[in-house]
Scaffold this motif. Structure first.
Motif, PDB file in Angstrom:
ATOM      1  N   ALA A 222       8.668 -12.330   3.273  1.00 37.69           N
ATOM      2  CA  ALA A 222       9.597 -11.421   3.923  1.00 37.69           C
ATOM      3  C   ALA A 222       9.356 -10.141   3.216  1.00 37.69           C
ATOM      4  CB  ALA A 222      11.067 -12.048   3.507  1.00 37.69           C
ATOM      5  N   ILE A 223       9.456  -9.978   1.833  1.00 35.92           N
ATOM      6  CA  ILE A 223       9.475  -8.649   1.183  1.00 35.92           C
ATOM      7  C   ILE A 223       8.209  -7.953   1.233  1.00 35.92           C
ATOM      8  CG2 ILE A 223       9.916  -7.547  -1.003  1.00 35.92           C
ATOM      9  CD1 ILE A 223      11.937  -9.545  -1.724  1.00 35.92           C
ATOM     10  N   ILE A 224       7.174  -8.700   0.924  1.00 35.73           N
ATOM     11  CA  ILE A 224       5.937  -7.905   0.857  1.00 35.73           C
ATOM     12  C   ILE A 224       5.705  -7.545   2.583  1.00 35.73           C
ATOM     13  CG2 ILE A 224       3.362  -8.035   0.548  1.00 35.73           C
ATOM     14  CD1 ILE A 224       4.160  -9.711  -1.858  1.00 35.73           C
ATOM     15  N   PRO A 225       5.676  -8.369   3.365  1.00 37.67           N
ATOM     16  CA  PRO A 225       5.563  -7.799   4.565  1.00 37.67           C
ATOM     17  C   PRO A 225       6.231  -6.597   5.046  1.00 37.67           C
ATOM     18  CG  PRO A 225       5.504 -10.046   4.650  1.00 37.67           C
ATOM     19  CD  PRO A 225       5.878  -9.886   3.434  1.00 37.67           C
ATOM     20  N   LEU A 226       7.727  -6.686   4.713  1.00 33.70           N
ATOM     21  CA  LEU A 226       8.354  -5.286   4.859  1.00 33.70           C
ATOM     22  C   LEU A 226       7.717  -4.457   4.268  1.00 33.70           C
ATOM     23  CD1 LEU A 226      12.235  -6.852   4.647  1.00 33.70           C
ATOM     24  CD2 LEU A 226      10.865  -6.215   6.606  1.00 33.70           C
ATOM     25  N   ASP A 232       3.197   1.370   6.566  1.00 38.19           N
ATOM     26  CA  ASP A 232       2.726   1.953   7.878  1.00 38.19           C
ATOM     27  C   ASP A 232       3.363   3.312   8.168  1.00 38.19           C
ATOM     28  OD1 ASP A 232       0.927  -0.334   8.298  1.00 38.19           O
ATOM     29  OD2 ASP A 232       2.504  -1.439   9.633  1.00 38.19           O
ATOM     30  N   ALA A 233       4.699   3.067   8.213  1.00 38.03           N
ATOM     31  CA  ALA A 233       5.310   4.363   8.535  1.00 38.03           C
ATOM     32  C   ALA A 233       5.318   5.532   7.387  1.00 38.03           C
ATOM     33  CB  ALA A 233       6.955   3.805   8.643  1.00 38.03           C
ATOM     34  N   TYR A 234       5.239   5.077   6.233  1.00 36.35           N
ATOM     35  CA  TYR A 234       5.572   6.265   5.410  1.00 36.35           C
ATOM     36  C   TYR A 234       4.082   6.619   4.491  1.00 36.35           C
ATOM     37  CZ  TYR A 234      10.218   6.227   7.029  1.00 36.35           C
ATOM     38  OH  TYR A 234      11.559   6.161   7.427  1.00 36.35           O
ATOM     39  N   TYR A 235       3.484   5.834   4.201  1.00 36.17           N
ATOM     40  CA  TYR A 235       2.584   5.916   3.045  1.00 36.17           C
ATOM     41  C   TYR A 235       1.019   5.712   3.465  1.00 36.17           C
ATOM     42  CZ  TYR A 235       6.696   5.421   0.286  1.00 36.17           C
ATOM     43  OH  TYR A 235       7.985   5.523  -0.098  1.00 36.17           O
ATOM     44  N   ASP A 236       0.731   5.796   4.859  1.00 37.98           N
ATOM     45  CA  ASP A 236      -0.765   5.281   5.117  1.00 37.98           C
ATOM     46  C   ASP A 236      -0.872   6.741   6.129  1.00 37.98           C
ATOM     47  OD1 ASP A 236      -2.791   4.740   6.573  1.00 37.98           O
ATOM     48  OD2 ASP A 236      -2.266   2.652   6.433  1.00 37.98           O
TER      49      ASP A 236
ATOM     50  N   SER B 194      -7.449 -12.656   0.758  1.00 36.07           N
ATOM     51  CA  SER B 194      -6.304 -13.285   0.584  1.00 36.07           C
ATOM     52  C   SER B 194      -4.936 -12.427   0.279  1.00 36.07           C
ATOM     53  CB  SER B 194      -6.215 -14.691  -0.377  1.00 36.07           C
ATOM     54  OG  SER B 194      -6.385 -14.061  -1.717  1.00 36.07           O
ATOM     55  N   CYS B 195      -5.555 -11.328   0.317  1.00 30.57           N
ATOM     56  CA  CYS B 195      -4.511 -10.194  -0.003  1.00 30.57           C
ATOM     57  C   CYS B 195      -3.595 -10.000   1.030  1.00 30.57           C
ATOM     58  CB  CYS B 195      -5.441  -8.851  -0.307  1.00 30.57           C
ATOM     59  SG  CYS B 195      -4.491  -7.411   0.133  1.00 30.57           S
ATOM     60  N   HIS B 196      -2.271  -9.582   0.481  1.00 31.14           N
ATOM     61  CA  HIS B 196      -1.000  -9.436   1.361  1.00 31.14           C
ATOM     62  C   HIS B 196      -1.554  -8.337   2.385  1.00 31.14           C
ATOM     63  CE1 HIS B 196       0.686 -11.725  -1.984  1.00 31.14           C
ATOM     64  NE2 HIS B 196       1.409 -12.138  -0.951  1.00 31.14           N
ATOM     65  N   SER B 197      -2.254  -7.200   2.014  1.00 31.54           N
ATOM     66  CA  SER B 197      -2.331  -5.993   2.882  1.00 31.54           C
ATOM     67  C   SER B 197      -3.278  -6.572   3.764  1.00 31.54           C
ATOM     68  CB  SER B 197      -2.953  -4.904   2.083  1.00 31.54           C
ATOM     69  OG  SER B 197      -1.885  -4.206   1.294  1.00 31.54           O
ATOM     70  N   CYS B 198      -4.237  -7.225   3.503  1.00 31.51           N
ATOM     71  CA  CYS B 198      -5.209  -7.690   4.512  1.00 31.51           C
ATOM     72  C   CYS B 198      -4.452  -8.798   5.558  1.00 31.51           C
ATOM     73  CB  CYS B 198      -6.232  -8.649   3.910  1.00 31.51           C
ATOM     74  SG  CYS B 198      -7.390  -9.621   4.914  1.00 31.51           S
ATOM     75  N   ARG B 199      -3.447  -9.485   5.157  1.00 34.09           N
ATOM     76  CA  ARG B 199      -2.483 -10.231   5.879  1.00 34.09           C
ATOM     77  C   ARG B 199      -1.861  -9.723   6.927  1.00 34.09           C
ATOM     78  NH1 ARG B 199       2.681 -13.690   4.255  1.00 34.09           N
ATOM     79  NH2 ARG B 199       2.689 -15.174   5.761  1.00 34.09           N
ATOM     80  N   HIS B 200      -1.308  -8.422   6.270  1.00 32.89           N
ATOM     81  CA  HIS B 200      -0.586  -7.584   7.169  1.00 32.89           C
ATOM     82  C   HIS B 200      -1.597  -6.958   8.265  1.00 32.89           C
ATOM     83  CE1 HIS B 200       2.533  -4.404   8.299  1.00 32.89           C
ATOM     84  NE2 HIS B 200       1.554  -3.473   8.197  1.00 32.89           N
ATOM     85  N   LEU B 201      -2.625  -6.486   7.870  1.00 33.35           N
ATOM     86  CA  LEU B 201      -3.425  -5.703   8.874  1.00 33.35           C
ATOM     87  C   LEU B 201      -4.217  -6.629   9.660  1.00 33.35           C
ATOM     88  CD1 LEU B 201      -5.075  -3.799   5.924  1.00 33.35           C
ATOM     89  CD2 LEU B 201      -3.621  -2.769   7.842  1.00 33.35           C
ATOM     90  N   CYS B 202      -4.210  -7.751   9.488  1.00 33.86           N
ATOM     91  CA  CYS B 202      -4.844  -8.918  10.270  1.00 33.86           C
ATOM     92  C   CYS B 202      -3.972  -9.238  11.506  1.00 33.86           C
ATOM     93  CB  CYS B 202      -5.271 -10.010   9.647  1.00 33.86           C
ATOM     94  SG  CYS B 202      -6.710  -9.793   8.879  1.00 33.86           S
TER      95      CYS B 202
END
Lengths: 248, 261, 601
Positions: A222-226, A232-236, B194-202
């Protein structure tokens, strides 16, 4: 199969209090809540404790057992050695009402501020179609029983009262994640997450996940995906550039 | 319940913690491990020698971008200092901003909090809302950079099959060092992907995955890896250090490589 | 005029109870544009609805095209042994699908079919797979969805507030009086219309799946306000509750276990349900294990497994097996899904059962059978309501959900409860709002009414009788468990009446310690008033109904009596604290619906 324990239970309210010891016999299979009920029935009829289902489904009987946030009804006495002293204290993050009962209205106030679900238009045939592959992820968040143990253990508000107005807490993030990832929702809550909800306060030390009695992966799912969605919206800058170019 | 304002005095016990288990063991071990790694890496990266012994290149010096390298991967320019400095910022930044390591060092070094339900070591707390911790949000850029580095490590592992011959040529072979380099690249790949950012981007960033079967598959794979991100973080950390030690010791003549064929 | 001594709130509609029915009623009333308050005894979202596991019955036809409201209606009536209010059963079957789809609009995420619609599962007494569900935590999904919807609609919610009396202005109910658990202080709500959605009565029994809130508050509030109660003897004992360890005895094991392939066995390993198929259900029930197992996959060419007979039948069968000495080590029978389904399937379909047994009983249900036995689960009887409007017999008072009676007749089918909450919760909210809108002026309770309540509620503090409320509660639970349990007899019921009378005397002598602030001893002393009222009503009805039907089994009258008791509701009215009982004919079903029962299978 009965064994004797000393239960050190916090008695008191906002004006003060202390631990009181109760000697209790626990039968086989008993949970801590049973023992608290025994104390009520035999030694301290006015001992305040909040509980409802006694089956780990309603999330009412949150407390701290030997300093660890837990549900009283899902903590079995056989975790402890006979004769041991077991300390039971109220959850710490919220103001005490009496004994083991605290005022958890903070959590209900935070819930009111969360931007509600906004569904897309229905399919042409008037139905809603959602697929298990998409629903699976959100159903994990819907398992939440609102015991608020995650809110209790979170140091952002547990140890820093002044952060309470700025920070919604793990429970709110689980709810926000369930809305953000709802396959048919079209509301964008990223600004709210970054601003009013105070997602940036979370330093992902994962205690919320450790104490969740429903085993929800609060931090990872939940938290990390958020946080990533807020990025995505602010820091990329790349996403920003792409959006500029594609005119989104 | 009435909606009375939340009082500052909350009542209840005021102890720093009521935990009676050894909650301090985990942060203590973390401090020990991370400090060891930091000290060793800093030394190994600055010492600028014994990082290459044909055909093995220490991962701390890969890719080697300076033309004065003992083993040039991509000679871009001449760099007077240790060439490790040119590239180590990428994996260092990746680990520093990693969602797992953040937990590890916030708990152990910063004591915020030292363990669950143990009082925060600081009176004030603003989390990652301000500079410099706001920069943690740049994790995905370090992921891109660190992934590039991992690609080079695989290249190094391939080169580790090509042993020099006495006549100045090379031959195909396999040494223990080859296996060490492969294992190192593999562990680092597991950690990176296995990184969280990678998971998000995938795929994690999508609300409807079912309509993008490829990304759903990818997201599921990465999610499965992600469950063990902490494990991979530690294995690859120790692994990369031991790989450097292995290359360094051969180079210094303390040990000799085992050549299988 | 109301007494200004106490905190007072004024609303058009107040809803007492915030489970599924209460929330749904409040949402509807609020949507109708009247000022609405929701009052609950616990925190919002903790009501007993969260305990519902299996699903919501609605003929959505997502899995079986053959299903429709008529089939659902017929199943409900037959399951209720035809004692149901036919009109309620009809409305329920017709409206349930819309209510389920509405939940989806508000954010509920049910398990899905392959083509993206709501998946439905099998349950006892339902001819087709009909239950919309979320694993085995459907109630949680439902209450959370309704709760969040209500919160976003800005409905005022009063939590941890125990309502103790309904206030009246002449014949009308015009509000409610109670206390805050937090402070112990009194509070008055003045309202034009009041909806009762307080749930059931299970805490009068020792082994129950019900939570502490289920003390029959609404039933008692209604009876004291002059409303009719009907069929209070109809108590459902769910066949599968946990039996071991003792401290968790009674906690529900969802029927979904059997719906998903689990089977009941006795200590000899026999699937004993095949020996308990009554004539009433013989035509539609499988006779061999092969047919029963094949039915899970192909319902068109096979008949249903007897494991999924209606709950009353299964509960009696388990009771008989244990009595015959073929029970499990701790006095239940074995429920086996481990040997019949894969571990992965069990963990996915029944996650909360898996968790519950692992945590509370050290049993891994993917590897071992569960020990189960009957547990007091639901009351079919309760406050008499008008089918269309959910109005009680007292003006201004409405009731919905478990506290209301009629829909389920003598026995409730699994899954019909959650749909009941939605269908009649909505209707109660709608018609209460209409009533409030049509009413001119604001009715007001007399001051002495409130003052008298206040005196009565404080009595336990001023009492020096020395009786312990916890002991009285335990004695009541033992009495009801042993004497007014799953199998009843005249002699035992009479004994129960004597005991209840003496418990009432003991209750008058109850003394509580401490102050009013969050004092569970005091709270229990007050809840005991309701519990004893319910116990008395149930025992009276049980003594009068000299037949066995659904949730009421008389050892001394083992069969149904279709000519006499099959045609009547037993109506209870309370005046000055005394109940009187009369028999009134069931509403007559129209001919076009009667035909549904003549077609046979």
């Amino acid at each position: 199969m009965a064994s004797e324990f000393t239960m050190r239970v916090w008695r008191g309210d906002l004006s003060g209090g202390e631990f009181k010891d109760y000697r209790v016999e626990a039968q086989e299979g008993m949970v801590v809540l049973d023992v608290i009920h025994t104390i009520q029935a035999t030694q301290a009829p006015d001992l305040a404790v909040r509980w409802n289902c006694k089956a780990g489904k309603c999330g009412s009987c949150s407390a701290e057992i030997n300093g660890k946030p837990r549900l009283l009804c899902m903590t079995r006495m056989n975790l402890f050695e006979p004769g041991e002293t077991i300390t039971i204290s109220p959850i710490k993050t919220f103001p005490l009402l009496r004994d083991l009962v605290t005022d958890v209205s903070f959590n209900y106030e935070k819930a009111k501020k969360i931007p509600a679900l906004k569904l897309k238009a229905k399919e042409a045939d008037g139905t809603r179609r959602m697929y298990q592959d998409d629903v699976d992820r959100v159903q994990e968040f819907h398992k939440c029983i609102e015991c608020f143990l995650c809110q209790d253990v979170c140091h952002v508000i547990r140890d820093h009262e002044d952060n309470k107005p700025e920070f919604a807490g793990p429970r709110s993030f689980v709810r926000l994640a369930s809305l953000e990832m709802h396959p048919l929702d079209e509301e964008d809550r990223r600004e709210f997450l970054k601003g009013d909800a105070g997602l940036g306060y979370c330093n992902i030390t994962k205690c919320c996940t450790e104490v969740c009695p429903e085993g929800i992966h609060i931090t990872d799912n939940a938290i990390i995906p958020l946080k990533e969605r807020v990025v995505d919206a602010y820091y990329d800058p790349v996403v920003w550039l792409m959006n500029k170019l594609t005119g989104k | 319940m009435s909606d009375q304002a939340v009082a500052v005095n909350r009542g209840g016990p005021t102890d720093k913690t009521l935990r009676i288990d050894a909650w301090w063991v985990e942060p203590a071990v973390t401090v020990g491990m991370l400090s060891t790694f930091l000290i060793y890496t800093t030394w190994a990266a600055l010492v600028n020698e014994h990082y290459y012994v044909a055909p093995y290149l220490s991962p701390f010096y890969s890719p080697c971008l300076s033309t004065s390298c003992a083993h040039v991967t991509l000679g871009l320019f001449d760099w007077p200092l240790s060439p490790a400095i040119l590239i180590l910022w990428a994996p260092a930044g990746f680990r520093l901003t990693c969602y797992y390591y953040r937990k590890a060092y916030y708990r152990s070094f910063w004591m915020s909090p030292p363990a669950c339900a143990v009082r925060d070591g600081h009176a004030q707390y603003s989390g990652e809302t301000r500079f410099p911790l706001l920069m943690q949000n740049l994790h995905r850029y370090f992921f891109y950079a660190a992934t590039l580095v991992v690609l080079f490590l695989w290249w190094d592992a391939l080169l580790a099959f090509r042993f020099p011959t006495t006549d100045g040529g090379s031959e195909f072979g396999l040494g223990l060092g080859t296996l060490v380099l492969i294992a190192n690249a593999a562990f680092l790949s597991l950690y990176s992907f296995s990184c969280h950012s990678c998971r998000h981007l995938c795929g994690g960033g999508l609300d409807v995955l079912s309509q993008s079967p490829l990304r759903l598959k990818l997201w599921r794979q990465v999610s499965r890896l992600n469950e063990n991100h902490m494990l991979f973080a530690w294995i690859s950390l120790v692994g990369v250090m031991l790989t450097d030690v292995y290359v360094r010791f051969i180079s210094m003549g303390y040990i000799s490589d085992v050549r299988f064929f | 005029m109301a007494n200004d001594k106490y905190e007072t709130h004024e609303y058009d509609v107040i809803v007492i109870g915030a489970g599924g029915a209460g929330l749904r009623a409040a949402i509807e009333a609020s949507a109708a544009g009247v000022k609405t308050a929701l009052i609950c005894k616990s925190l919002l979202g903790k009501a007993h609805t969260v305990m519902a596991e299996g699903g919501i019955a609605a003929a959505l036809r997502n899995v079986y095209q053959e299903d429709n409201w008529k089939v659902h209606f017929r199943d409900t009536m037959r399951g209720g042994k035809m004692l149901n209010n036919w009109r309620m059963a009809q409305l329920h079957a017709q409206e349930a699908p819309d209510r389920v789809l509405e939940l989806e609009e508000w954010g509920a995420l049910f398990d899905r079919t392959k083509d993206g619609r709501i998946l439905q599962r099998d349950f006892g007494g339902h001819r087709y797979a009909r239950l919309a569900h979320v694993g085995d935590r459907t109630g949680l999904e439902m209450i959370r969805t309704l709760q969040q919807h209500a919160v976003h609609k800005g409905i005022d919610v009063y939590m941890e507030c125990n309502i103790q009396r309904l206030l009246k202005d002449g014949d009308r109910v015009c509000g409610a009086f109670g206390y805050w658990r937090e402070s112990g202080k009194f509070v008055t709500f003045k309202s034009k219309a009041t909806v009762l959605a307080t749930g059931g009565v299970g805490k009068a029994w020792k082994f129950t799946s019900n939570s502490w809130e289920y003390t029959g508050d609404g039933t008692t509030l209604a009876a004291d306000a002059g409303a009719d109660l009907i069929d209070m003897e109809m108590i459902q004992f769910h066949p599968t509750g946990m039996v071991w360890p003792n401290s968790v005895r009674g906690i529900l094991v969802t029927e979904g276990v059997r719906g998903d392939g689990g089977t009941l066995r006795n200590s000899e390993g026999e699937r004993f349900m095949f020996n308990y198929i009554t004539d009433y259900f013989r035509a539609e029930t499988a006779e061999t294990e092969e047919e029963a197992d094949a039915w899970y996959e192909d319902k068109t060419n096979n008949r249903r497994t007897p494991d999924l007979l209606p709950r009353d039948e299964v509960a009696r069968a388990i009771n008989a097996e244990v009595k015959a000495g073929r029970g499990s080590p701790h006095g239940g029978v074995l429920l086996d899904i481990a040997s019949r389904r894969s571990a992965e399937y069990i963990a996915r379909r029944l996650p909360s059962m898996h968790h519950q047994f692992k945590e509370l009983a050290d049993v891994d249900i993917t590897k071992e059978p569960m020990e189960v036995g009957p547990t007091c689960h639901y009351i079919m009887g309760g406050v008499r309501v008008e089918a269309d409007t959910a109005a009680t017999t007292v003006p201004g008072l409405y009731a919905a959900g478990e506290v209301a009676a009629g829909l389920h007749g003598a026995n409730r089918l699994g899954g019909n409860s959650l749909s009941d909450l939605l269908v009649f919760g909505r209707r109660a909210g709608l018609y209460a709002a209409q009533y409030a809108q049509d009413l001119e002026g604001h009715p007001s309770p007399a001051t002495d009414q409130i003052e008298q309540c206040a005196q009565e509620l404080l009595a336990p503090f001023n009492n020096d009788g020395g009786e312990n409320p916890y002991s009285v509660h335990m004695a009541l639970q033992d009495c009801m468990q042993n004497l007014v349990g799953i199998i009843r007899a005249e002699s035992e019921l009479k004994k129960a009446q004597t005991e209840i009378a003496s418990l009432k005397e003991r209750l008058a002598r109850v003394t509580v310690e401490g102050h009013r602030q969050y004092n569970p001893g005091w709270n229990l002393a007050l809840d005991l008033q309701s519990l004893l009222t319910v116990a008395e009503a149930t025992t009276m009805g049980a003594l009068e109904r000299k037949e066995s039907r659904g949730g009421h089994t008389r050892e001394d009258h083992p069969g149904p009596d279709p000519d006499k008791y099959g045609k009547i509701n037993l109506v209870l009215r309370r005046k000055d604290g005394e109940f009187s009982l009369s028999a009134e004919p069931l509403p007559e079903m129209p001919d076009d619906l009667k035909e549904l029962f003549e077609e046979g299978r």
